[in-house]
Design an enzyme around this catalytic site. Structure first.
Site, PDB file in Angstrom:
ATOM      1  CB  CYS A  77      -0.927  -0.024   1.218  1.00  0.00           C
ATOM      2  SG  CYS A  77      -1.805   1.529   1.511  1.00  0.00           S
ATOM      3  CE1 TYR A  78       2.970   7.319  -2.671  1.00  0.00           C
ATOM      4  CE2 TYR A  78       0.842   8.032  -1.818  1.00  0.00           C
ATOM      5  CZ  TYR A  78       2.115   8.329  -2.246  1.00  0.00           C
ATOM      6  OH  TYR A  78       2.539   9.633  -2.266  1.00  0.00           O
TER       7      TYR A  78
END
Length: 480
Positions: free
Chosen positions: A170-171
Protein backbone atom coordinates in the site's frame (compact mmCIF):
# COMPACT_ATOMS: atom_id res chain seq x y z
CA UNK A 1 -109.73 26.59 -31.12
CA UNK A 2 -108.33 23.13 -31.83
CA UNK A 3 -110.85 20.51 -30.88
CA UNK A 4 -110.06 17.59 -28.60
CA UNK A 5 -110.83 15.09 -31.34
CA UNK A 6 -108.14 16.58 -33.57
CA UNK A 7 -105.59 16.33 -30.78
CA UNK A 8 -106.53 12.69 -30.20
CA UNK A 9 -105.91 11.96 -33.88
CA UNK A 10 -102.13 12.31 -33.40
CA UNK A 11 -102.02 9.76 -30.56
CA UNK A 12 -99.25 7.24 -31.31
CA UNK A 13 -100.38 4.93 -28.55
CA UNK A 14 -104.01 4.10 -29.31
CA UNK A 15 -105.67 1.87 -26.76
CA UNK A 16 -107.46 -1.36 -27.42
CA UNK A 17 -110.41 -2.11 -25.10
CA UNK A 18 -109.57 -4.81 -22.55
CA UNK A 19 -112.55 -6.87 -23.64
CA UNK A 20 -110.98 -7.21 -27.08
CA UNK A 21 -107.67 -8.59 -25.75
CA UNK A 22 -106.93 -12.20 -24.97
CA UNK A 23 -104.46 -13.47 -22.34
CA UNK A 24 -102.49 -16.63 -23.01
CA UNK A 25 -100.20 -18.92 -21.02
CA UNK A 26 -97.39 -18.54 -23.58
CA UNK A 27 -97.68 -14.77 -23.43
CA UNK A 28 -97.42 -14.85 -19.65
CA UNK A 29 -94.27 -16.96 -19.85
CA UNK A 30 -92.69 -14.64 -22.39
CA UNK A 31 -93.63 -11.63 -20.24
CA UNK A 32 -91.83 -13.12 -17.21
CA UNK A 33 -88.75 -13.92 -19.31
CA UNK A 34 -88.80 -10.42 -20.78
CA UNK A 35 -89.07 -8.80 -17.33
CA UNK A 36 -86.11 -10.76 -15.95
CA UNK A 37 -84.11 -9.96 -19.11
CA UNK A 38 -84.79 -6.26 -18.66
CA UNK A 39 -83.72 -6.39 -14.99
CA UNK A 40 -80.53 -8.32 -15.83
CA UNK A 41 -79.54 -6.03 -18.69
CA UNK A 42 -80.38 -2.95 -16.61
CA UNK A 43 -78.06 -4.19 -13.84
CA UNK A 44 -75.22 -4.81 -16.31
CA UNK A 45 -75.66 -1.36 -17.82
CA UNK A 46 -75.78 0.29 -14.40
CA UNK A 47 -72.56 -1.53 -13.35
CA UNK A 48 -70.86 -0.42 -16.54
CA UNK A 49 -72.00 3.17 -15.91
CA UNK A 50 -70.69 3.18 -12.33
CA UNK A 51 -67.42 1.43 -13.18
CA UNK A 52 -64.39 3.72 -13.67
CA UNK A 53 -62.82 3.34 -17.08
CA UNK A 54 -59.48 4.71 -18.20
CA UNK A 55 -57.83 5.75 -21.40
CA UNK A 56 -54.08 5.38 -21.91
CA UNK A 57 -51.89 7.47 -24.16
CA UNK A 58 -48.14 7.81 -24.69
CA UNK A 59 -46.82 11.36 -24.94
CA UNK A 60 -43.47 13.15 -24.71
CA UNK A 61 -42.34 13.71 -21.12
CA UNK A 62 -43.45 17.18 -20.04
CA UNK A 63 -40.83 17.59 -17.29
CA UNK A 64 -38.98 20.91 -17.29
CA UNK A 65 -35.19 21.16 -17.61
CA UNK A 66 -34.68 21.94 -13.93
CA UNK A 67 -36.65 19.01 -12.54
CA UNK A 68 -34.86 16.46 -10.39
CA UNK A 69 -35.75 12.84 -9.79
CA UNK A 70 -35.63 11.38 -6.29
CA UNK A 71 -34.16 7.90 -5.74
CA UNK A 72 -35.07 6.22 -2.45
CA UNK A 73 -33.17 3.13 -1.37
CA UNK A 74 -32.35 0.87 1.55
CA UNK A 75 -29.45 -1.48 0.78
CA UNK A 76 -27.46 -3.73 3.12
CA UNK A 77 -23.82 -4.66 2.46
CA UNK A 78 -22.73 -7.50 4.77
CA UNK A 79 -19.02 -7.09 3.88
CA UNK A 80 -18.60 -3.33 3.31
CA UNK A 81 -17.65 -1.25 6.34
CA UNK A 82 -19.52 1.99 7.03
CA UNK A 83 -16.09 3.54 7.67
CA UNK A 84 -15.37 3.65 3.92
CA UNK A 85 -18.81 3.17 2.30
CA UNK A 86 -19.39 5.99 -0.17
CA UNK A 87 -22.44 6.85 -2.31
CA UNK A 88 -21.58 8.68 -5.53
CA UNK A 89 -23.79 10.08 -8.30
CA UNK A 90 -22.77 10.98 -11.86
CA UNK A 91 -24.58 11.62 -15.15
CA UNK A 92 -23.93 12.29 -18.83
CA UNK A 93 -24.06 16.07 -18.32
CA UNK A 94 -20.88 15.96 -16.24
CA UNK A 95 -22.40 15.97 -12.75
CA UNK A 96 -20.12 14.08 -10.35
CA UNK A 97 -21.05 14.15 -6.66
CA UNK A 98 -18.84 12.04 -4.39
CA UNK A 99 -19.53 10.64 -0.92
CA UNK A 100 -23.05 12.04 -0.44
CA UNK A 101 -23.91 12.15 3.28
CA UNK A 102 -26.54 14.86 3.82
CA UNK A 103 -29.61 12.78 2.89
CA UNK A 104 -28.23 9.35 3.81
CA UNK A 105 -27.86 7.34 7.01
CA UNK A 106 -25.46 4.46 7.69
CA UNK A 107 -25.81 1.70 10.26
CA UNK A 108 -23.20 -0.93 11.07
CA UNK A 109 -24.64 -4.43 10.64
CA UNK A 110 -23.35 -7.92 11.28
CA UNK A 111 -23.28 -10.84 8.85
CA UNK A 112 -26.96 -11.55 9.62
CA UNK A 113 -27.91 -7.96 8.69
CA UNK A 114 -28.76 -7.06 12.31
CA UNK A 115 -27.76 -3.52 13.38
CA UNK A 116 -24.99 -3.37 15.97
CA UNK A 117 -25.63 0.11 17.30
CA UNK A 118 -26.97 3.56 16.53
CA UNK A 119 -26.35 5.49 13.34
CA UNK A 120 -22.71 5.45 12.22
CA UNK A 121 -21.27 8.96 12.14
CA UNK A 122 -18.70 8.99 9.37
CA UNK A 123 -17.80 12.66 9.80
CA UNK A 124 -16.15 14.88 7.21
CA UNK A 125 -12.49 15.06 6.24
CA UNK A 126 -12.20 18.65 5.03
CA UNK A 127 -8.46 18.79 4.36
CA UNK A 128 -5.74 16.58 2.93
CA UNK A 129 -3.96 14.45 5.52
CA UNK A 130 -0.40 15.66 6.18
CA UNK A 131 2.58 13.28 6.06
CA UNK A 132 6.25 13.83 6.66
CA UNK A 133 7.91 15.48 3.69
CA UNK A 134 10.74 13.01 3.20
CA UNK A 135 11.21 9.51 4.49
CA UNK A 136 14.20 9.10 6.76
CA UNK A 137 15.76 5.71 6.11
CA UNK A 138 17.40 5.73 9.57
CA UNK A 139 14.22 5.97 11.58
CA UNK A 140 14.60 2.48 13.10
CA UNK A 141 11.88 0.22 14.45
CA UNK A 142 10.01 1.89 17.28
CA UNK A 143 6.63 0.09 17.22
CA UNK A 144 5.89 -3.42 18.46
CA UNK A 145 4.93 -6.10 15.94
CA UNK A 146 1.56 -7.58 16.91
CA UNK A 147 0.08 -10.91 15.86
CA UNK A 148 -2.87 -13.15 16.55
CA UNK A 149 -0.96 -14.72 19.44
CA UNK A 150 0.07 -11.62 21.40
CA UNK A 151 -2.56 -9.00 20.44
CA UNK A 152 -5.03 -9.66 23.27
CA UNK A 153 -2.31 -10.02 25.90
CA UNK A 154 -0.54 -6.78 24.98
CA UNK A 155 -3.80 -4.82 24.66
CA UNK A 156 -4.63 -5.71 28.27
CA UNK A 157 -1.21 -4.72 29.57
CA UNK A 158 -1.40 -1.07 28.51
CA UNK A 159 -3.99 1.63 29.12
CA UNK A 160 -3.65 2.85 25.54
CA UNK A 161 -2.71 0.67 22.58
CA UNK A 162 -2.37 2.48 19.23
CA UNK A 163 -2.14 0.06 16.32
CA UNK A 164 -1.24 0.66 12.69
CA UNK A 165 -2.91 -1.97 10.48
CA UNK A 166 -0.99 -1.81 7.21
CA UNK A 167 -0.19 -3.65 3.98
CA UNK A 168 3.36 -3.60 2.54
CA UNK A 169 2.07 -3.05 -1.02
CA UNK A 170 0.00 0.00 0.00
CA UNK A 171 1.30 3.44 -1.00
CA UNK A 172 -0.31 5.19 1.99
CA UNK A 173 1.04 2.56 4.40
CA UNK A 174 4.55 3.20 3.13
CA UNK A 175 4.01 6.96 3.52
CA UNK A 176 2.93 6.45 7.13
CA UNK A 177 5.60 3.93 8.12
CA UNK A 178 8.54 6.36 8.79
CA UNK A 179 6.35 8.75 10.78
CA UNK A 180 4.78 5.93 12.75
CA UNK A 181 8.10 4.33 13.66
CA UNK A 182 9.70 7.64 14.65
CA UNK A 183 6.66 8.61 16.73
CA UNK A 184 6.64 5.17 18.36
CA UNK A 185 10.32 5.53 19.23
CA UNK A 186 9.75 8.95 20.81
CA UNK A 187 6.73 7.72 22.79
CA UNK A 188 8.69 4.66 23.98
CA UNK A 189 11.48 6.92 25.27
CA UNK A 190 9.05 9.24 27.07
CA UNK A 191 6.73 6.52 28.39
CA UNK A 192 8.86 3.42 28.91
CA UNK A 193 6.54 0.38 28.54
CA UNK A 194 8.48 -1.47 31.25
CA UNK A 195 8.24 1.39 33.77
CA UNK A 196 5.30 3.55 32.76
CA UNK A 197 3.09 1.16 30.78
CA UNK A 198 0.35 3.67 29.97
CA UNK A 199 0.76 3.64 26.19
CA UNK A 200 2.24 1.45 23.48
CA UNK A 201 2.32 1.84 19.71
CA UNK A 202 2.14 -1.32 17.63
CA UNK A 203 1.69 -2.48 14.06
CA UNK A 204 -0.02 -5.37 12.27
CA UNK A 205 0.87 -6.61 8.78
CA UNK A 206 -2.54 -7.51 7.33
CA UNK A 207 -1.00 -9.61 4.58
CA UNK A 208 0.38 -11.89 7.30
CA UNK A 209 -2.28 -11.56 10.02
CA UNK A 210 -5.38 -11.90 7.84
CA UNK A 211 -7.65 -13.25 10.56
CA UNK A 212 -6.61 -10.58 13.07
CA UNK A 213 -7.33 -7.80 10.59
CA UNK A 214 -10.66 -9.37 9.64
CA UNK A 215 -11.57 -9.64 13.32
CA UNK A 216 -10.98 -5.91 13.69
CA UNK A 217 -12.94 -5.14 10.49
CA UNK A 218 -9.97 -3.67 8.63
CA UNK A 219 -10.85 -2.96 4.99
CA UNK A 220 -8.64 0.02 4.12
CA UNK A 221 -4.91 0.51 4.60
CA UNK A 222 -3.47 1.98 6.71
CA UNK A 223 -6.07 1.93 9.50
CA UNK A 224 -5.03 3.36 12.84
CA UNK A 225 -7.02 2.03 15.80
CA UNK A 226 -6.85 3.23 19.42
CA UNK A 227 -7.73 0.60 22.03
CA UNK A 228 -8.38 1.68 25.62
CA UNK A 229 -7.95 -0.68 28.53
CA UNK A 230 -11.20 -1.02 30.47
CA UNK A 231 -13.41 0.22 27.61
CA UNK A 232 -12.67 -2.22 24.82
CA UNK A 233 -15.45 -4.83 24.82
CA UNK A 234 -14.96 -8.04 22.90
CA UNK A 235 -17.80 -10.43 22.10
CA UNK A 236 -16.96 -13.59 20.20
CA UNK A 237 -14.01 -11.83 18.54
CA UNK A 238 -16.45 -9.65 16.68
CA UNK A 239 -17.59 -6.48 18.42
CA UNK A 240 -14.94 -3.98 19.49
CA UNK A 241 -15.54 -0.61 21.08
CA UNK A 242 -12.58 1.50 20.06
CA UNK A 243 -11.66 4.53 18.00
CA UNK A 244 -10.32 5.13 14.51
CA UNK A 245 -7.78 7.87 13.93
CA UNK A 246 -8.27 10.05 10.83
CA UNK A 247 -5.91 12.93 11.60
CA UNK A 248 -2.58 14.01 10.13
CA UNK A 249 0.13 11.34 9.87
CA UNK A 250 3.30 13.35 10.32
CA UNK A 251 5.57 12.57 13.26
CA UNK A 252 4.84 15.69 15.31
CA UNK A 253 1.05 15.26 15.07
CA UNK A 254 1.21 11.58 15.93
CA UNK A 255 3.39 12.27 18.99
CA UNK A 256 1.09 15.08 20.13
CA UNK A 257 -1.97 12.85 19.67
CA UNK A 258 -0.43 10.05 21.73
CA UNK A 259 0.56 12.45 24.51
CA UNK A 260 -2.98 13.84 24.61
CA UNK A 261 -4.26 10.29 25.02
CA UNK A 262 -1.91 9.61 27.92
CA UNK A 263 -2.27 12.97 29.71
CA UNK A 264 -5.63 12.30 31.48
CA UNK A 265 -4.46 8.86 32.70
CA UNK A 266 -2.82 8.72 36.09
CA UNK A 267 0.25 6.55 36.44
CA UNK A 268 -1.36 4.68 39.33
CA UNK A 269 -4.74 3.75 37.82
CA UNK A 270 -3.66 3.13 34.23
CA UNK A 271 -7.34 2.83 33.29
CA UNK A 272 -8.11 4.59 30.03
CA UNK A 273 -11.85 4.48 30.59
CA UNK A 274 -11.45 7.20 33.22
CA UNK A 275 -10.11 9.57 30.58
CA UNK A 276 -12.99 9.30 28.11
CA UNK A 277 -14.97 12.11 29.71
CA UNK A 278 -11.89 14.24 30.27
CA UNK A 279 -10.94 14.36 26.60
CA UNK A 280 -12.19 17.13 24.40
CA UNK A 281 -14.05 16.28 21.25
CA UNK A 282 -11.54 15.56 18.52
CA UNK A 283 -12.64 15.23 14.88
CA UNK A 284 -9.48 13.26 14.14
CA UNK A 285 -10.75 10.38 16.32
CA UNK A 286 -14.16 8.81 15.89
CA UNK A 287 -15.71 5.53 17.05
CA UNK A 288 -14.67 2.64 14.82
CA UNK A 289 -17.42 0.54 13.19
CA UNK A 290 -18.68 -2.22 15.45
CA UNK A 291 -19.07 -4.71 12.60
CA UNK A 292 -17.86 -5.30 9.06
CA UNK A 293 -21.17 -4.62 7.29
CA UNK A 294 -23.19 -1.51 6.55
CA UNK A 295 -26.80 -0.64 5.81
CA UNK A 296 -27.26 2.53 3.77
CA UNK A 297 -30.68 4.14 3.59
CA UNK A 298 -32.05 7.49 2.46
CA UNK A 299 -32.41 9.25 -0.86
CA UNK A 300 -30.51 11.22 -3.50
CA UNK A 301 -31.75 13.64 -6.15
CA UNK A 302 -30.53 13.26 -9.72
CA UNK A 303 -31.12 15.05 -13.00
CA UNK A 304 -33.53 13.40 -15.41
CA UNK A 305 -30.79 12.19 -17.73
CA UNK A 306 -28.89 8.88 -17.96
CA UNK A 307 -26.58 8.48 -14.98
CA UNK A 308 -25.10 6.21 -12.34
CA UNK A 309 -25.59 5.65 -8.64
CA UNK A 310 -22.43 3.97 -7.36
CA UNK A 311 -21.80 2.54 -3.89
CA UNK A 312 -18.18 1.63 -3.17
CA UNK A 313 -15.30 1.83 -0.70
CA UNK A 314 -13.69 5.26 -1.07
CA UNK A 315 -11.01 7.22 0.77
CA UNK A 316 -8.48 9.85 -0.25
CA UNK A 317 -5.83 8.48 2.12
CA UNK A 318 -6.41 4.72 2.19
CA UNK A 319 -5.79 1.85 -0.20
CA UNK A 320 -8.02 -1.19 -0.73
CA UNK A 321 -7.26 -4.75 -1.77
CA UNK A 322 -9.57 -5.17 -4.75
CA UNK A 323 -9.32 -8.96 -4.65
CA UNK A 324 -10.78 -9.00 -1.13
CA UNK A 325 -13.57 -6.48 -1.66
CA UNK A 326 -17.01 -8.08 -1.49
CA UNK A 327 -19.85 -5.93 -2.81
CA UNK A 328 -22.63 -8.44 -2.11
CA UNK A 329 -25.81 -6.63 -1.16
CA UNK A 330 -29.44 -7.14 -0.27
CA UNK A 331 -31.93 -4.56 -1.56
CA UNK A 332 -34.77 -3.87 0.89
CA UNK A 333 -36.13 -0.94 -1.11
CA UNK A 334 -35.28 0.86 -4.33
CA UNK A 335 -37.68 3.23 -6.08
CA UNK A 336 -37.81 6.36 -8.19
CA UNK A 337 -39.92 9.45 -7.61
CA UNK A 338 -41.87 10.63 -4.59
CA UNK A 339 -42.97 8.08 -2.05
CA UNK A 340 -46.52 6.89 -2.64
CA UNK A 341 -48.66 6.71 0.49
CA UNK A 342 -50.76 3.57 1.09
CA UNK A 343 -53.98 5.57 0.65
CA UNK A 344 -52.90 6.92 -2.73
CA UNK A 345 -51.69 3.47 -3.75
CA UNK A 346 -55.12 2.07 -2.84
CA UNK A 347 -56.87 4.70 -4.98
CA UNK A 348 -54.45 3.98 -7.80
CA UNK A 349 -55.17 0.24 -7.58
CA UNK A 350 -58.87 1.06 -7.84
CA UNK A 351 -58.26 2.70 -11.19
CA UNK A 352 -55.60 0.33 -12.50
CA UNK A 353 -55.07 -2.92 -10.60
CA UNK A 354 -51.87 -3.68 -12.57
CA UNK A 355 -50.23 -0.28 -11.97
CA UNK A 356 -47.47 -0.14 -9.37
CA UNK A 357 -46.24 -3.69 -9.86
CA UNK A 358 -42.90 -2.45 -11.23
CA UNK A 359 -42.62 0.54 -8.88
CA UNK A 360 -40.13 -1.31 -6.66
CA UNK A 361 -39.04 -4.24 -8.81
CA UNK A 362 -35.70 -4.76 -6.96
CA UNK A 363 -37.22 -4.97 -3.49
CA UNK A 364 -36.21 -8.05 -1.54
CA UNK A 365 -33.60 -9.26 -4.05
CA UNK A 366 -30.09 -10.41 -3.05
CA UNK A 367 -26.92 -10.25 -5.10
CA UNK A 368 -24.13 -12.31 -3.57
CA UNK A 369 -20.50 -12.51 -4.66
CA UNK A 370 -17.90 -14.53 -2.73
CA UNK A 371 -14.33 -13.35 -3.47
CA UNK A 372 -11.97 -16.21 -4.29
CA UNK A 373 -9.13 -16.89 -6.65
CA UNK A 374 -11.56 -17.51 -9.50
CA UNK A 375 -14.22 -15.02 -8.46
CA UNK A 376 -12.41 -11.85 -7.38
CA UNK A 377 -12.79 -8.20 -8.36
CA UNK A 378 -16.51 -8.63 -9.06
CA UNK A 379 -18.61 -5.54 -9.72
CA UNK A 380 -22.39 -5.95 -9.48
CA UNK A 381 -24.21 -3.83 -12.06
CA UNK A 382 -27.90 -3.05 -12.36
CA UNK A 383 -29.29 -1.53 -15.57
CA UNK A 384 -32.57 0.27 -14.90
CA UNK A 385 -34.91 1.76 -17.52
CA UNK A 386 -37.42 4.15 -15.97
CA UNK A 387 -40.81 5.14 -17.41
CA UNK A 388 -42.84 7.96 -15.94
CA UNK A 389 -46.59 7.37 -15.53
CA UNK A 390 -49.15 10.04 -14.65
CA UNK A 391 -52.62 9.06 -13.46
CA UNK A 392 -55.27 11.75 -13.89
CA UNK A 393 -58.74 11.63 -12.35
CA UNK A 394 -61.60 13.71 -13.69
CA UNK A 395 -60.74 16.62 -11.38
CA UNK A 396 -57.04 16.38 -10.40
CA UNK A 397 -53.74 14.52 -10.84
CA UNK A 398 -53.88 11.53 -8.51
CA UNK A 399 -50.27 10.38 -8.65
CA UNK A 400 -47.01 10.53 -10.57
CA UNK A 401 -45.43 7.10 -10.60
CA UNK A 402 -42.07 5.91 -11.94
CA UNK A 403 -41.92 2.25 -12.90
CA UNK A 404 -38.77 0.56 -14.12
CA UNK A 405 -37.32 -2.59 -15.55
CA UNK A 406 -34.16 -4.08 -14.07
CA UNK A 407 -31.42 -6.26 -15.51
CA UNK A 408 -28.48 -7.23 -13.27
CA UNK A 409 -25.15 -8.91 -13.87
CA UNK A 410 -21.83 -9.71 -12.16
CA UNK A 411 -18.85 -8.27 -14.03
CA UNK A 412 -15.13 -8.86 -13.41
CA UNK A 413 -13.37 -5.52 -13.02
CA UNK A 414 -9.73 -4.48 -13.05
CA UNK A 415 -10.46 -1.75 -10.50
CA UNK A 416 -11.99 -1.80 -7.03
CA UNK A 417 -15.37 -3.61 -7.17
CA UNK A 418 -18.48 -1.46 -6.79
CA UNK A 419 -22.25 -1.79 -6.77
CA UNK A 420 -23.46 0.25 -9.72
CA UNK A 421 -27.03 1.26 -10.56
CA UNK A 422 -27.17 2.67 -14.09
CA UNK A 423 -30.49 4.43 -14.68
CA UNK A 424 -31.90 5.73 -17.95
CA UNK A 425 -35.18 7.62 -18.22
CA UNK A 426 -37.49 7.21 -21.19
CA UNK A 427 -38.22 10.44 -23.13
CA UNK A 428 -41.84 9.28 -23.35
CA UNK A 429 -44.34 9.11 -20.54
CA UNK A 430 -47.58 7.20 -20.08
CA UNK A 431 -50.68 9.32 -19.39
CA UNK A 432 -53.62 7.46 -17.88
CA UNK A 433 -56.85 9.46 -17.69
CA UNK A 434 -59.99 8.48 -15.85
CA UNK A 435 -63.10 8.64 -18.05
CA UNK A 436 -66.76 7.87 -17.37
CA UNK A 437 -69.92 7.56 -19.49
CA UNK A 438 -72.33 10.47 -19.62
CA UNK A 439 -75.74 10.17 -17.98
CA UNK A 440 -77.51 10.78 -21.30
CA UNK A 441 -75.63 7.79 -22.76
CA UNK A 442 -76.78 5.71 -19.80
CA UNK A 443 -80.46 6.74 -20.24
CA UNK A 444 -80.28 6.05 -23.97
CA UNK A 445 -78.97 2.55 -23.36
CA UNK A 446 -81.68 1.86 -20.73
CA UNK A 447 -84.38 2.95 -23.17
CA UNK A 448 -82.81 0.75 -25.86
CA UNK A 449 -82.81 -2.21 -23.48
CA UNK A 450 -86.45 -1.78 -22.44
CA UNK A 451 -87.71 -1.07 -25.95
CA UNK A 452 -85.62 -3.79 -27.54
CA UNK A 453 -86.60 -6.51 -25.09
CA UNK A 454 -90.28 -5.48 -25.24
CA UNK A 455 -90.30 -5.52 -29.05
CA UNK A 456 -88.46 -8.82 -29.40
CA UNK A 457 -90.74 -10.41 -26.79
CA UNK A 458 -93.77 -9.11 -28.69
CA UNK A 459 -92.50 -10.58 -31.96
CA UNK A 460 -91.85 -13.95 -30.33
CA UNK A 461 -95.29 -13.91 -28.69
CA UNK A 462 -96.94 -13.13 -32.00
CA UNK A 463 -95.07 -15.91 -33.81
CA UNK A 464 -95.85 -18.39 -31.03
CA UNK A 465 -99.52 -17.39 -30.90
CA UNK A 466 -100.05 -17.75 -34.64
CA UNK A 467 -98.18 -21.06 -34.68
CA UNK A 468 -100.44 -22.47 -31.95
CA UNK A 469 -103.55 -21.28 -33.76
CA UNK A 470 -102.38 -22.87 -37.01
CA UNK A 471 -101.68 -26.14 -35.23
CA UNK A 472 -105.19 -26.11 -33.72
CA UNK A 473 -106.77 -25.51 -37.14
CA UNK A 474 -104.84 -28.37 -38.66
CA UNK A 475 -105.88 -30.62 -35.78
CA UNK A 476 -109.51 -29.65 -36.15
CA UNK A 477 -109.35 -30.24 -39.90
CA UNK A 478 -108.03 -33.78 -39.39
CA UNK A 479 -110.69 -34.63 -36.82
CA UNK A 480 -113.44 -33.12 -38.96
Amino acid sequence: MVSTSKIKSIDFYRKIPRDLTEASLSGAGLSIVAAFSMIFLFGMELNDYLRVSTSTSVIVDKSSDGDFLRIDFNISFPALSCEFASVDVSDVLGTNRLNITKTLRKYSIDSKLNPTGSEFQSGQITKAIRHDEEADEEYGEGSVTLSEHNFDRISHQHAILAVNFYAPWCYWSNRLKPSWEKAAKIIKERYDPEVDGRILMGKVDCTEEVDLCRRNHIQGYPSIRIYRKGSDVRDDHGHHEHESYYGDRDTDTLVKTMENLVAPISLQSQNASDSLTAEKKDDAKRPAPLAGGCRIEGFVRVKKVPGNLVISARSASHSFDASQMNMSHIISHFSFGKKITPRVMSDMKRLLPHLGISHDRLNGLSYISNPSESNANVTIEHYLQVVKTEVMTRSYKLVEDHEYTAHSSLVHSLEIPVAKFHFELSPMQVLITESSKSFSHFITNICAIIGGVFTVAGILDSVLHHTLRLMKKVELGKNF
